[in-house]
Design a protein around this motif. Structure first.
Motif, short mmCIF file in Angstrom:
data_model
loop_
_atom_site.label_atom_id
_atom_site.label_comp_id
_atom_site.label_asym_id
_atom_site.label_seq_id
_atom_site.Cartn_x
_atom_site.Cartn_y
_atom_site.Cartn_z
N ALA A 170 38.30 -27.92 48.55
CA ALA A 170 37.52 -29.16 48.69
C ALA A 170 37.83 -30.14 47.56
CB ALA A 170 36.03 -28.83 48.72
N ALA A 171 37.85 -29.65 46.32
CA ALA A 171 38.08 -30.52 45.17
C ALA A 171 39.48 -31.13 45.23
CB ALA A 171 37.89 -29.74 43.88
N LEU A 172 40.48 -30.31 45.51
CA LEU A 172 41.85 -30.80 45.54
C LEU A 172 42.05 -31.81 46.66
CD1 LEU A 172 43.62 -27.42 44.79
CD2 LEU A 172 43.72 -29.46 43.35
N ALA A 173 41.48 -31.53 47.84
CA ALA A 173 41.62 -32.46 48.96
C ALA A 173 40.94 -33.78 48.66
CB ALA A 173 41.05 -31.84 50.23
N ASP A 174 39.75 -33.72 48.08
CA ASP A 174 39.01 -34.94 47.73
C ASP A 174 39.80 -35.78 46.73
OD1 ASP A 174 37.06 -36.85 47.42
OD2 ASP A 174 35.55 -35.49 46.59
N GLY A 175 40.29 -35.15 45.66
CA GLY A 175 41.07 -35.87 44.67
C GLY A 175 42.38 -36.41 45.23
N PHE A 176 43.00 -35.64 46.10
CA PHE A 176 44.25 -36.02 46.76
C PHE A 176 44.06 -37.34 47.50
CE2 PHE A 176 48.01 -33.76 48.99
CZ PHE A 176 48.51 -34.92 49.54
N HIS A 241 35.00 -21.39 59.15
CA HIS A 241 35.24 -20.60 57.94
C HIS A 241 34.98 -21.43 56.69
CE1 HIS A 241 37.15 -17.45 55.51
NE2 HIS A 241 37.69 -18.43 54.82
N LEU A 242 35.45 -22.67 56.67
CA LEU A 242 35.25 -23.53 55.51
C LEU A 242 33.77 -23.84 55.30
CD1 LEU A 242 38.23 -26.01 55.99
CD2 LEU A 242 38.01 -24.31 54.18
N LEU A 243 33.07 -24.16 56.38
CA LEU A 243 31.64 -24.46 56.26
C LEU A 243 30.86 -23.24 55.78
CD1 LEU A 243 31.12 -26.60 59.49
CD2 LEU A 243 31.02 -27.41 57.13
N ARG A 244 31.23 -22.08 56.28
CA ARG A 244 30.53 -20.85 55.90
C ARG A 244 30.70 -20.54 54.41
NH1 ARG A 244 32.39 -18.30 59.80
NH2 ARG A 244 34.06 -17.08 58.83
N HIS A 245 31.80 -21.00 53.82
CA HIS A 245 32.07 -20.70 52.41
C HIS A 245 31.84 -21.90 51.50
CE1 HIS A 245 33.42 -16.59 52.93
NE2 HIS A 245 33.99 -16.98 54.05
N ASP A 250 29.64 -33.58 54.41
CA ASP A 250 29.89 -35.00 54.20
C ASP A 250 31.32 -35.26 53.75
OD1 ASP A 250 29.36 -33.79 51.73
OD2 ASP A 250 28.63 -35.65 50.84
N LEU A 251 31.90 -34.30 53.00
CA LEU A 251 33.30 -34.45 52.60
C LEU A 251 34.21 -34.34 53.82
CD1 LEU A 251 35.57 -34.69 50.53
CD2 LEU A 251 35.40 -32.22 50.14
N LEU A 252 33.93 -33.39 54.71
CA LEU A 252 34.71 -33.28 55.93
C LEU A 252 34.67 -34.57 56.73
CD1 LEU A 252 33.80 -29.69 57.22
CD2 LEU A 252 36.02 -30.45 56.38
N ASP A 253 33.49 -35.16 56.84
CA ASP A 253 33.36 -36.41 57.59
C ASP A 253 34.16 -37.53 56.92
OD1 ASP A 253 31.66 -35.12 59.35
OD2 ASP A 253 29.81 -35.85 58.39
N ARG A 254 34.10 -37.59 55.59
CA ARG A 254 34.81 -38.65 54.87
C ARG A 254 36.33 -38.49 55.00
NH1 ARG A 254 35.72 -38.70 49.39
NH2 ARG A 254 33.96 -37.30 49.01
#
Length: 417
Positions: A170-176, A241-245, A250-254
């Motif tokens: 999540a952090a890497l994708a957001d920063g990317f 799987h991602l949501l469960r962990h 809101d990041l997925l939506d963005r």
């Protein structure tokens, strides 16, 4: 017309640029520029790339050095490097994040402000070099990065398990995405984004007792790239799987609403390391990250990877890292075989636009970080130039791989009659 749209196969090289400056007991800082003495030899090193006819170079910025404190920048060394690229006419494809953060960023990638800080850094670089640099890789090999930092506890912030892995993804994708959009605002249509994935093939007993794990690994290989390109929506095999962990909805939506698409999709492939062999029995403690069992599938594996990424992301593809750690003769054989494959795929209509030998000169194994032996015992013989210890420091000694690379690069640039 951008460089990858002229119908040719472009040849380039890279300098290994892993930076993990943080340490804890039993660890040493890992800075490949320091280990290879590139900080002292950068001017001549870039000249080596020009000598063999490289048109581009994948080259990374040591974020922790140019941004030694929050809000403080030291451009002195980097200004000279960028001027040298311009002098030589070599196009730098700038690796903004090739592992590692500044030491002032508490918690590294787990810091809640990491995405904002990395985007600020990306914009600062793009603004300073807007007249000379247009090609960027926002994050190199994001899934290797996420596994080492978030699943295996190997690199800072030393998280473990699927929750840790998802947090790093999540952090890497957001920063990317923030970095790419920030650079695009600075450079406009001149910006070119080369996304780079460490490709992972899983073969062997894939339908055996570990079938569910294999399926997950195969999907996770694309996790960050699918996130940043807005593909993780309803129906995506990783969504639940991602949501469960712990993936924030809101990041997925963005990410889905504001994707960051590649102009070129880069793939890194090492024939002796990129294919993991699954066998029935106990699951390896390393989680199928080195030193897991591997199988050398040669150009067959490379062809599969190139076709897969070209189809999945619909962008031109570049081979952004490849080599074998072996004798000069074995390296030349792989170079010639892989370039021949590149030409065959291009003849079949696959949009393969770049070929990168990595690295330009030898490098040091990442396990140096956890060893207490001299650097010479961690040397990996991979380059077009050998690194040779001497009383005055490391010498660069040209070998036969450089000769073969220069010949192949020159042949591809020759006019076709």
């Amino acid at each position: 017309m951008t460089w990858f749209q002229d119908g040719r196969l472009h040849f380039g090289v890279g300098v290994e640029d892993t930076f993990v400056p943080q340490t804890r007991e039993g660890e040493r800082a890992l800075d490949e520029y320091e280990l290879t003495e590139h900080y002292e030899n950068w001017h001549a090193d870039l000249g080596l790339a020009a000598e063999v006819g490289a048109e581009f170079m994948r080259w990374g910025i040591p974020w922790y050095r140019i941004n030694p404190a929050q809000g403080r920048w030291d451009w002195t060394w980097l200004d000279g490097v960028m001027a040298r690229f311009a002098e030589l006419g070599i196009r730098p494809i700038v690796d903004l994040l090739h592992y590692g953060t500044p030491q002032w960023l508490d918690g590294e990638f787990a810091n809640p402000d990491y995405p904002q800080h990395v985007a600020e850094y990306a914009v600062a670089v793009a603004e300073r070099y807007a007249d000379t640099v247009t090609d960027y890789t926002p994050v190199n090999e994001p899934m290797i990065h996420a596994r080492f930092s978030g699943e295996l506890g190997y690199w800072p912030p030393y998280l473990t398990g699927e929750d840790g892995l998802t947090r790093m993804i999540a952090a890497l994708a957001d920063g990317f995405v923030r970095s790419q959009h920030g650079i695009a605002e600075v450079l406009g249509d001149r910006a070119t984004f080369v996304h780079v994935d460490a490709t992972t093939r899983v073969v062997g007993a894939v339908d055996g007792e570990h079938a569910d794990k294999v399926r997950l690994l195969r999907n996770q290989a694309f996790a960050v790239e699918d996130l940043v390109t807005g593909r993780v929506r309803e129906g995506h095999p990783l969504l639940d799987h991602l949501l469960r962990h712990g993936m924030p909805e809101d990041l997925l939506d963005r990410l889905a609403a504001t994707p960051a698409l590649p102009d070129v999709m880069g793939v890194n492939y090492y024939p002796r390391h990129s294919t993991t062999l699954v066998e029935d029995g106990p699951w390896p403690a390393g989680g199928f990250v080195e030193p897991s069992p591997t199988r050398d599938d040669g150009v067959t594996g490379l062809e599969e990877i190139i076709r897969t990424y070209a189809q999945r992301y619909g962008a031109p593809v570049a081979l952004t890292e490849t080599c074998v750690t072996a004798s000069v003769a074995e390296r030349v054989t792989w170079l010639e075989e892989s370039v021949a494959l590149a030409h065959r795929l291009r003849a079949e209509g696959i949009p393969l636009v770049g070929y990168t030998w990595w690295p330009l000169f030898d490098m040091y194994e990442w396990t140096y970080r956890h060893a207490d032996t001299p650097r010479s015992e961690s040397l990996l013989t991979m380059g077009l130039w050998d690194l040779v210890e001497s009383p005055s420091g490391l010498l660069r000694r040209r070998n036969g791989v450089a000769d073969a690379f220069q010949r192949l690069a020159a042949a591809d640039r020759a006019p076709v009659h």
